[in-house]
Design a protein around this motif. Structure first.
Motif, PDB file in Angstrom:
ATOM      1  N   SER A   1      12.254  10.941  -5.969  1.00  0.00           N
ATOM      2  CA  SER A   1      13.583  10.811  -6.565  1.00  0.00           C
ATOM      3  C   SER A   1      13.545   9.773  -7.678  1.00  0.00           C
ATOM      4  N   GLY A   2      14.601   9.725  -8.465  1.00  0.00           N
ATOM      5  CA  GLY A   2      14.682   8.727  -9.523  1.00  0.00           C
ATOM      6  C   GLY A   2      14.648   7.313  -8.970  1.00  0.00           C
ATOM      7  N   GLU A   3      15.279   7.105  -7.830  1.00  0.00           N
ATOM      8  CA  GLU A   3      15.302   5.786  -7.203  1.00  0.00           C
ATOM      9  C   GLU A   3      13.913   5.370  -6.741  1.00  0.00           C
ATOM     10  N   GLU A   4      13.163   6.319  -6.190  1.00  0.00           N
ATOM     11  CA  GLU A   4      11.810   6.025  -5.724  1.00  0.00           C
ATOM     12  C   GLU A   4      10.878   5.724  -6.897  1.00  0.00           C
ATOM     13  N   LYS A   5      11.032   6.460  -7.983  1.00  0.00           N
ATOM     14  CA  LYS A   5      10.234   6.186  -9.177  1.00  0.00           C
ATOM     15  C   LYS A   5      10.552   4.798  -9.732  1.00  0.00           C
TER      16      LYS A   5
ATOM     17  N   PHE B   1       7.286   1.562   0.512  1.00  0.00           N
ATOM     18  CA  PHE B   1       6.107   2.109  -0.149  1.00  0.00           C
ATOM     19  C   PHE B   1       5.448   3.184   0.715  1.00  0.00           C
ATOM     20  N   THR B   2       5.349   2.937   2.031  1.00  0.00           N
ATOM     21  CA  THR B   2       4.735   3.907   2.936  1.00  0.00           C
ATOM     22  C   THR B   2       5.545   5.194   2.981  1.00  0.00           C
ATOM     23  N   LYS B   3       6.867   5.075   2.952  1.00  0.00           N
ATOM     24  CA  LYS B   3       7.726   6.255   2.937  1.00  0.00           C
ATOM     25  C   LYS B   3       7.459   7.096   1.688  1.00  0.00           C
ATOM     26  N   ILE B   4       7.287   6.408   0.560  1.00  0.00           N
ATOM     27  CA  ILE B   4       6.989   7.112  -0.692  1.00  0.00           C
ATOM     28  C   ILE B   4       5.616   7.773  -0.617  1.00  0.00           C
ATOM     29  N   GLN B   5       4.643   7.056  -0.054  1.00  0.00           N
ATOM     30  CA  GLN B   5       3.299   7.624   0.114  1.00  0.00           C
ATOM     31  C   GLN B   5       3.344   8.892   0.956  1.00  0.00           C
ATOM     32  N   ASN B   6       4.079   8.833   2.065  1.00  0.00           N
ATOM     33  CA  ASN B   6       4.177   9.992   2.950  1.00  0.00           C
ATOM     34  C   ASN B   6       4.807  11.179   2.229  1.00  0.00           C
ATOM     35  N   LYS B   7       5.792  10.893   1.410  1.00  0.00           N
ATOM     36  CA  LYS B   7       6.458  11.950   0.663  1.00  0.00           C
ATOM     37  C   LYS B   7       5.490  12.595  -0.325  1.00  0.00           C
ATOM     38  N   MET B   8       4.704  11.759  -1.007  1.00  0.00           N
ATOM     39  CA  MET B   8       3.737  12.284  -1.974  1.00  0.00           C
ATOM     40  C   MET B   8       2.612  13.037  -1.270  1.00  0.00           C
ATOM     41  N   LEU B   9       2.205  12.568  -0.094  1.00  0.00           N
ATOM     42  CA  LEU B   9       1.159  13.253   0.661  1.00  0.00           C
ATOM     43  C   LEU B   9       1.633  14.616   1.169  1.00  0.00           C
TER      44      LEU B   9
ATOM     45  N   ALA C   1       1.235   0.571 -11.339  1.00  0.00           N
ATOM     46  CA  ALA C   1       0.058   1.451 -11.310  1.00  0.00           C
ATOM     47  C   ALA C   1       0.357   2.726 -10.534  1.00  0.00           C
ATOM     48  N   HIS C   2       1.102   2.597  -9.459  1.00  0.00           N
ATOM     49  CA  HIS C   2       1.480   3.759  -8.663  1.00  0.00           C
ATOM     50  C   HIS C   2       2.513   4.610  -9.395  1.00  0.00           C
ATOM     51  N   ALA C   3       3.353   3.974 -10.191  1.00  0.00           N
ATOM     52  CA  ALA C   3       4.339   4.721 -10.977  1.00  0.00           C
ATOM     53  C   ALA C   3       3.627   5.648 -11.960  1.00  0.00           C
ATOM     54  N   VAL C   4       2.554   5.134 -12.559  1.00  0.00           N
ATOM     55  CA  VAL C   4       1.763   5.954 -13.483  1.00  0.00           C
ATOM     56  C   VAL C   4       1.134   7.126 -12.733  1.00  0.00           C
ATOM     57  N   ARG C   5       0.616   6.849 -11.534  1.00  0.00           N
ATOM     58  CA  ARG C   5       0.044   7.907 -10.706  1.00  0.00           C
ATOM     59  C   ARG C   5       1.079   8.992 -10.432  1.00  0.00           C
ATOM     60  N   ALA C   6       2.271   8.565 -10.025  1.00  0.00           N
ATOM     61  CA  ALA C   6       3.318   9.516  -9.659  1.00  0.00           C
ATOM     62  C   ALA C   6       3.688  10.399 -10.845  1.00  0.00           C
ATOM     63  N   GLU C   7       3.769   9.821 -12.036  1.00  0.00           N
ATOM     64  CA  GLU C   7       4.089  10.596 -13.235  1.00  0.00           C
ATOM     65  C   GLU C   7       3.010  11.627 -13.518  1.00  0.00           C
ATOM     66  N   MET C   8       1.747  11.210 -13.389  1.00  0.00           N
ATOM     67  CA  MET C   8       0.635  12.117 -13.637  1.00  0.00           C
ATOM     68  C   MET C   8       0.636  13.273 -12.639  1.00  0.00           C
ATOM     69  N   ILE C   9       0.866  12.945 -11.368  1.00  0.00           N
ATOM     70  CA  ILE C   9       0.854  13.967 -10.324  1.00  0.00           C
ATOM     71  C   ILE C   9       1.967  14.978 -10.533  1.00  0.00           C
ATOM     72  N   GLU C  10       3.156  14.493 -10.846  1.00  0.00           N
ATOM     73  CA  GLU C  10       4.288  15.392 -11.071  1.00  0.00           C
ATOM     74  C   GLU C  10       4.034  16.298 -12.277  1.00  0.00           C
TER      75      GLU C  10
ATOM     76  N   PHE D   1      11.575   2.233  -8.011  1.00  0.00           N
ATOM     77  CA  PHE D   1      10.967   1.253  -7.100  1.00  0.00           C
ATOM     78  C   PHE D   1       9.506   1.025  -7.468  1.00  0.00           C
ATOM     79  N   LEU D   2       8.780   2.113  -7.712  1.00  0.00           N
ATOM     80  CA  LEU D   2       7.369   1.981  -8.079  1.00  0.00           C
ATOM     81  C   LEU D   2       7.216   1.269  -9.420  1.00  0.00           C
ATOM     82  N   GLN D   3       8.046   1.598 -10.361  1.00  0.00           N
ATOM     83  CA  GLN D   3       7.963   0.968 -11.685  1.00  0.00           C
ATOM     84  C   GLN D   3       8.199  -0.530 -11.603  1.00  0.00           C
ATOM     85  N   GLU D   4       9.115  -0.945 -10.728  1.00  0.00           N
ATOM     86  CA  GLU D   4       9.457  -2.363 -10.600  1.00  0.00           C
ATOM     87  C   GLU D   4       8.403  -3.143  -9.825  1.00  0.00           C
ATOM     88  N   HIS D   5       7.863  -2.550  -8.773  1.00  0.00           N
ATOM     89  CA  HIS D   5       6.989  -3.289  -7.864  1.00  0.00           C
ATOM     90  C   HIS D   5       5.509  -2.907  -7.967  1.00  0.00           C
ATOM     91  N   TYR D   6       5.227  -1.644  -8.251  1.00  0.00           N
ATOM     92  CA  TYR D   6       3.850  -1.164  -8.299  1.00  0.00           C
ATOM     93  C   TYR D   6       3.667  -0.226  -9.498  1.00  0.00           C
TER      94      TYR D   6
END
Length: 214
Positions: A123-127, A109-117, A136-145, A129-134
């Motif tokens: 990547s599709g794999e990272e998305k 999760f921290t690696k993904i945060q650093n990438k977004m920061l 709420a963060h997956a929704v954030r990532a979609e909005m940001i992209e 991961f967020l969809q499966e475990h977090y």
């Protein structure tokens, strides 16, 4: 919580326990509040306010209240640092306690945060991961992209550097003032907008786009 303190060294921060992170975030917020109060006091004393787009000082009385608020938001948006953003996001992120307990997932999760920061797309794999475990963060990532891609499309239609800068600053202002948007989303969205704009500047100045730039 808007992490917008300028000029603080990253050595001032330690990404330790959740309690430590929240304590640091509160200290940053306290300093932010003090700086904001000092800025407003200076405006009242001098009767002047800085236009963050041009850097010029203008008469405070000539600027409507809603515009002052936008300029204040823009001042803050322009001064967000990655270290402050990370502290603020980790302090307010959903599932913070769960992330701290699950060290293996926390590392991913921290690696993904650093990438977004850094404003980078996931990547599709990272998305996944967020969809499966977090989710709420997956929704954030979609909005940001989506918003970063919208900025990229808008920049392509710009014919001058000034026009591109205005489009970019308007996007940042909307990001700071978006209704229903939490601070964690804002802190991750701003770097994505910054990266989209900076990449476009590189393309423009190299002559691949916007050949009319000075």
């Amino acid at each position: 919580m808007n992490m917008t303190i300028k000029g603080l060294s990253s050595s001032n921060y330690t990404f330790g326990s959740l309690a430590s992170i929240r304590k640091q975030a509160q200290a940053i917020q306290d300093r932010l509040d003090a700086e904001s109060a000092a800025r407003k006091e200076e405006q009242e004393r001098t009767g002047l306010i800085r236009n963050p787009s041009t850097g010029e000082m203008v008469e405070l009385s000539s600027v409507p209240e809603w515009q002052r608020e936008r300029w204040e938001q823009r001042e803050q948006a322009n001064s967000v640092s990655p270290e402050e953003a990370m502290i603020g996001f980790m302090a307010t992120a959903p599932h913070s306690e769960e992330i701290e307990l699950d060290k293996q997932r926390a590392a991913v999760f921290t690696k993904i945060q650093n990438k977004m920061l850094a404003g980078k797309k996931l990547s599709g794999e990272e998305k996944k991961f967020l969809q499966e475990h977090y989710p709420a963060h997956a929704v954030r990532a979609e909005m940001i992209e989506a918003e970063a891609e919208q900025l990229e499309r808008s920049l392509k239609n710009c014919k001058t550097k000034d026009e591109a800068q205005q489009v970019y600053m308007d996007a940042k202002t909307r990001a700071m003032g978006g209704s229903g948007r939490d601070d964690g989303s804002i802190l991750l969205l701003l770097p994505a907008l910054d990266k989209a704009y900076n990449e476009y500047l590189k393309q423009g100045t190299s002559g691949k786009k916007m050949n009319t730039w000075a």
